[in-house]
Motif scaffolding. Structure first.
Motif, PDB file in Angstrom:
ATOM      1  N   GLN A 147      12.008  -9.471   3.013  1.00 55.13           N
ATOM      2  CA  GLN A 147      11.519  -8.413   3.889  1.00 55.13           C
ATOM      3  C   GLN A 147      12.050  -7.081   3.377  1.00 55.13           C
ATOM      4  N   ALA A 148      11.229  -6.063   3.409  1.00 52.58           N
ATOM      5  CA  ALA A 148      11.628  -4.730   2.965  1.00 52.58           C
ATOM      6  C   ALA A 148      10.955  -3.684   3.853  1.00 52.58           C
ATOM      7  N   THR A 149      11.435  -2.475   3.748  1.00 54.69           N
ATOM      8  CA  THR A 149      10.846  -1.350   4.464  1.00 54.69           C
ATOM      9  C   THR A 149      10.226  -0.420   3.444  1.00 54.69           C
ATOM     10  N   THR A 150       8.986  -0.019   3.682  1.00 55.54           N
ATOM     11  CA  THR A 150       8.311   0.854   2.723  1.00 55.54           C
ATOM     12  C   THR A 150       8.926   2.244   2.745  1.00 55.54           C
ATOM     13  N   GLY A 151       9.115   2.787   1.558  1.00 54.34           N
ATOM     14  CA  GLY A 151       9.651   4.137   1.425  1.00 54.34           C
ATOM     15  C   GLY A 151       8.553   5.120   1.109  1.00 54.34           C
ATOM     16  N   ALA A 152       7.470   4.629   0.524  1.00 53.38           N
ATOM     17  CA  ALA A 152       6.325   5.459   0.181  1.00 53.38           C
ATOM     18  C   ALA A 152       5.127   4.546   0.010  1.00 53.38           C
ATOM     19  N   VAL A 153       3.951   5.087   0.221  1.00 51.67           N
ATOM     20  CA  VAL A 153       2.725   4.324   0.042  1.00 51.67           C
ATOM     21  C   VAL A 153       1.718   5.200  -0.687  1.00 51.67           C
ATOM     22  N   GLY A 154       0.805   4.561  -1.392  1.00 54.76           N
ATOM     23  CA  GLY A 154      -0.224   5.296  -2.119  1.00 54.76           C
ATOM     24  C   GLY A 154      -1.292   5.841  -1.192  1.00 54.76           C
ATOM     25  N   SER A 155      -2.100   6.729  -1.725  1.00 54.12           N
ATOM     26  CA  SER A 155      -3.139   7.379  -0.920  1.00 54.12           C
ATOM     27  C   SER A 155      -4.231   6.410  -0.480  1.00 54.12           C
ATOM     28  N   ASP A 156      -4.424   5.308  -1.210  1.00 55.17           N
ATOM     29  CA  ASP A 156      -5.461   4.343  -0.847  1.00 55.17           C
ATOM     30  C   ASP A 156      -4.915   3.205   0.019  1.00 55.17           C
ATOM     31  N   SER A 157      -3.667   3.326   0.459  1.00 57.85           N
ATOM     32  CA  SER A 157      -3.028   2.274   1.247  1.00 57.85           C
ATOM     33  C   SER A 157      -3.353   2.410   2.723  1.00 57.85           C
TER      34      SER A 157
END
Length: 61
Positions: free
Chosen positions: A12-22
């Motif tokens: 399990q992880a926590t997102t720190g950044a996501v792409g524009s198409d996410s």
């Protein structure tokens, strides 16, 4: 049925950044496969980059 020892680990992880198409957002809890991703070290911290398709799912409390 598959014996527990034969099953891979889910991380399990926590997102720190996501792409524009996410469809996700920063701070989402996600499930990752045991292997994969690209390790990146920044400021003496290790981060792992995963493509959206590599994520196994979103963890909901």
């Amino acid at each position: 049925m598959v014996p527990e020892k034969s099953q891979g680990k889910l991380l399990q992880a926590t997102t720190g950044a996501v792409g524009s198409d996410s469809k996700g957002k920063v701070g989402d809890k996600v499930l990752l496969p045991e292997y994969g991703g690209t390790k990146v070290a920044l400021d003496d911290k290790d981060y792992f980059l995963f493509r959206g398709g590599d994520l196994l799912g979103k963890h909901v409390d």
